[in-house]
Scaffold this motif. Structure first.
Motif, short mmCIF file in Angstrom:
data_model
loop_
_atom_site.label_atom_id
_atom_site.label_comp_id
_atom_site.label_asym_id
_atom_site.label_seq_id
_atom_site.Cartn_x
_atom_site.Cartn_y
_atom_site.Cartn_z
N LYS A 2 0.85 -1.19 0.00
CA LYS A 2 0.00 0.00 0.00
C LYS A 2 0.88 1.23 0.00
O LYS A 2 1.63 1.48 0.94
N ILE A 3 0.85 1.99 -1.07
CA ILE A 3 1.61 3.23 -1.17
C ILE A 3 0.82 4.33 -0.48
O ILE A 3 -0.40 4.41 -0.62
N ASN A 47 0.00 5.31 -10.36
CA ASN A 47 -0.01 4.26 -9.33
C ASN A 47 0.59 2.97 -9.87
O ASN A 47 1.42 2.34 -9.23
N ASP A 48 0.17 2.57 -11.08
CA ASP A 48 0.67 1.32 -11.67
C ASP A 48 2.18 1.36 -11.91
O ASP A 48 2.89 0.41 -11.62
N LYS A 51 4.15 1.29 -8.49
CA LYS A 51 4.15 -0.06 -7.93
C LYS A 51 5.12 -0.96 -8.70
O LYS A 51 5.84 -1.76 -8.12
N HIS A 55 8.36 -2.85 -7.24
CA HIS A 55 8.46 -4.30 -7.41
C HIS A 55 9.77 -4.70 -8.09
O HIS A 55 10.41 -5.69 -7.72
#
Length: 67
Positions: A2-3, A47-48, A51, A55
């Motif tokens: 969760k950012i 957001n994508d 993340k 990752h």
């Protein structure tokens, strides 16, 4: 993962740090994170993408934010 606003990040190649300072959604409902880095640059990542960068290890979360 969760950012959240206030998270401190470190870039894996440069070692520079950045903090997430805000989040917004545009008229197409794309979720954006606004980031201020240690060089004084203010930019946004979707957001994508953010993340994905976390990752893949491009950005490392140095300090998380509670609640």
């Amino acid at each position: 993962m969760k950012i959240k606003v206030g998270m401190l990040l470190r870039h894996s190649k440069t070692g520079g740090t950045a903090i997430i300072v805000d989040e917004t959604r545009d008229d197409r409902d794309i979720h954006w994170w606004w980031i201020l880095d240690s060089e004084g640059f203010h930019y946004r990542e979707s957001n994508d993408w953010l993340k994905n960068y976390i990752h893949k290890g491009v950005w490392e979360i140095v300090q998380e934010v509670s609640a």
